[in-house]
Scaffold this motif. Structure first.
Motif, PDB file in Angstrom:
ATOM      1  N   ALA A 245       0.837  -1.206   0.000  1.00  0.00           N
ATOM      2  CA  ALA A 245       0.000   0.000   0.000  1.00  0.00           C
ATOM      3  C   ALA A 245       0.872   1.256   0.000  1.00  0.00           C
ATOM      4  O   ALA A 245       0.589   2.231  -0.700  1.00  0.00           O
ATOM      5  N   ASN A 246       1.942   1.214   0.781  1.00  0.00           N
ATOM      6  CA  ASN A 246       2.867   2.340   0.846  1.00  0.00           C
ATOM      7  C   ASN A 246       3.539   2.582  -0.511  1.00  0.00           C
ATOM      8  O   ASN A 246       3.674   3.715  -0.968  1.00  0.00           O
ATOM      9  N   SER A 247       3.942   1.514  -1.180  1.00  0.00           N
ATOM     10  CA  SER A 247       4.623   1.639  -2.464  1.00  0.00           C
ATOM     11  C   SER A 247       3.695   2.164  -3.554  1.00  0.00           C
ATOM     12  O   SER A 247       4.114   2.934  -4.420  1.00  0.00           O
ATOM     13  N   LEU A 248       2.449   1.752  -3.507  1.00  0.00           N
ATOM     14  CA  LEU A 248       1.476   2.154  -4.521  1.00  0.00           C
ATOM     15  C   LEU A 248       1.038   3.610  -4.365  1.00  0.00           C
ATOM     16  O   LEU A 248       0.580   4.242  -5.322  1.00  0.00           O
ATOM     17  N   SER A 249       1.200   4.161  -3.161  1.00  0.00           N
ATOM     18  CA  SER A 249       0.605   5.451  -2.830  1.00  0.00           C
ATOM     19  C   SER A 249       1.096   6.592  -3.711  1.00  0.00           C
ATOM     20  O   SER A 249       0.318   7.487  -4.057  1.00  0.00           O
ATOM     21  N   ASP A 250       2.384   6.580  -4.067  1.00  0.00           N
ATOM     22  CA  ASP A 250       2.932   7.690  -4.852  1.00  0.00           C
ATOM     23  C   ASP A 250       2.203   7.896  -6.176  1.00  0.00           C
ATOM     24  O   ASP A 250       2.100   9.021  -6.665  1.00  0.00           O
ATOM     25  N   VAL A 251       1.732   6.822  -6.770  1.00  0.00           N
ATOM     26  CA  VAL A 251       1.047   6.929  -8.061  1.00  0.00           C
ATOM     27  C   VAL A 251      -0.263   7.696  -7.898  1.00  0.00           C
ATOM     28  O   VAL A 251      -0.568   8.614  -8.671  1.00  0.00           O
TER      29      VAL A 251
END
Length: 286
Positions: free
Chosen positions: A24-30
C-alpha cells in the motif's frame, strides 16, 4: 508514465499484514500524482534462517494489495539479506493535464487530510508492549488502506496541490508544500484526526527517533505557539502509508467531503486548516 519504488523492514509482526502495508505504501505515490498503477515488481530481501513460509505470507499480502489496486504483479527480484525487506517498484499512468503536483497551493484554499495520523507513535507503543488492541487494529487498518478511493474522489474536483504523508511526517510534508507554493499553512491542531490512543502515547514519550530528526530539519519554519508538545510530536511523527494532503478551493470542500462520506472511506478524512499568504513562518499551529 509514473515510476516509483519503495521498500522497508517489517513494522508489524504478522508477515501477511507487513506485505499489505508495504505494498500500500509503495502504490501510494502513483495516486498522490493523480495516476493509476498498472504493473508492479516485488523487491525482496530475506534471511536464510527464516522459514520460507514467512516470505510466502509477505508476498501474498503484497499480491492481494496489488490486485485490490487494479494493477498486475509481473515478477520481481529477491536477494539474501540479514533482515527481511519488502516493497514494490510500481509503474502507472496519468493524463498530462490531470497530474497532481505538490506545489501550487493558493491563499484561501482549504487543507484536507484523508487518513488519521500517529502510526509511528503507535508502532513505538507496540514495540514497548504498551499498545491497546484497538490502537493496533486501527493503525494496521490505516497503514494497509489504499489511497485509491481518496484519489478517485479528489480527481472530480480542482485540486491546487497534493502529496501523500510518509516518513517526513505531516509537518515535514506541509513545509515542503508551503515552501514550494510560496504560502503559509495555518493548521488547527485539534481538528486533525489522530489514531486511537496516539495522543496518550505521545504524552508518555513513546515517540520514534524519526520524529526528532523531522523536527530538527524544519522546526525553524514552524510557529508552534502554545501548542502542547505531544501534538507537535504527532505532527512530526513519521507515517507509513499515510493519507493524501490536499489543497482545495473552498468552493469545492463541501462537495468533496460529502463524496468522501458516500465513498465509504475506511479512514477518517479531516479538514485540518487553510492556506494563507506567505508570512515569516511557513506553518502556523493553532
Amino acid at each position: 508514465m509514473i515510476q516509483t519504488v519503495d521498500f522497508f523492514t517489517p513494522i508489524v509482526d504478522d508477515p501477511y499484514m507487513f506485505g499489505q502495508i508495504a505494498a500500500a505504501n509503495s502504490l501510494s505515490d502513483v495516486w498522490a500524482m493523480g495516476g493509476e498503477p498498472a504493473v508492479a515488481l516485488n523487491i525482496v530481501g530475506f534471511p536464510n534462517c527464516l522459514d520460507p513460509a514467512i516470505l510466502g505470507d509477505i508476498l501474498a499480502g503484497g499480491a492481494d494489495k496489488v490486485k485490490e489496486a487494479g494493477a498486475v504483479l509481473v515478477g520481481g527480484h529477491s536477494v539474501q539479506d540479514d533482515e527481511p525487506k519488502y516493497g514494490l517498484c510500481v509503474s502507472g499512468f496519468v493524463h498530462p493535464d490531470k497530474i497532481f503536483k505538490n506545489y501550487g497551493c493558493r491563499p484561501g484554499d482549504v487543507l484536507v487530510l484523508t487518513k488519521q495520523i500517529g502510526s509511528g507513535v503507535i508502532n513505538t507503543a507496540i514495540k514497548a508492549e504498551m499498545a491497546s488492541p484497538s490502537a493496533v487494529k486501527e493503525a494496521q487498518m490505516v497503514m494497509a488502506s489504499l489511497n485509491r478511493i481518496a484519489k478517485r474522489v479528489t480527481e472530480r474536483y480542482h485540486v491546487s496541490a497534493c502529496t501523500d504523508i510518509t516518513g517526513f511526517g505531516l509537518l515535514g510534508h506541509c513545509v515542503e508544500m508551503a515552501e514550494a507554493s510560496d504560502v503559509t499553512f495555518e493548521l488547527k491542531v485539534k481538528d486533525i484526526a489522530y489514531m486511537a490512543d496516539a495522543i496518550d502515547y505521545a504524552k508518555m514519550g513513546l515517540v520514534p527517533a524519526g520524529t526528532y530528526k523531522n523536527r530538527g530539519y524544519s522546526i525553524g519554519k514552524v510557529e508552534t505557539g502554545s501548542i502542547e508538545e505531544c501534538y507537535v510530536d504527532l505532527l512530526y511523527d513519521p507515517q507509513t502509508s499515510g493519507g493524501l494532503l490536499l489543497s482545495v478551493s473552498p468552493d469545492d470542500v463541501e462537495g468533496m467531503m460529502r463524496d468522501f462520506e458516500h465513498a465509504g472511506m475506511e479512514t477518517t478524512v479531516s479538514i485540518i486548516g487553510k492556506v494563507a499568504p506567505k508570512s515569516d513562518k511557513l506553518i502556523r499551529l493553532f
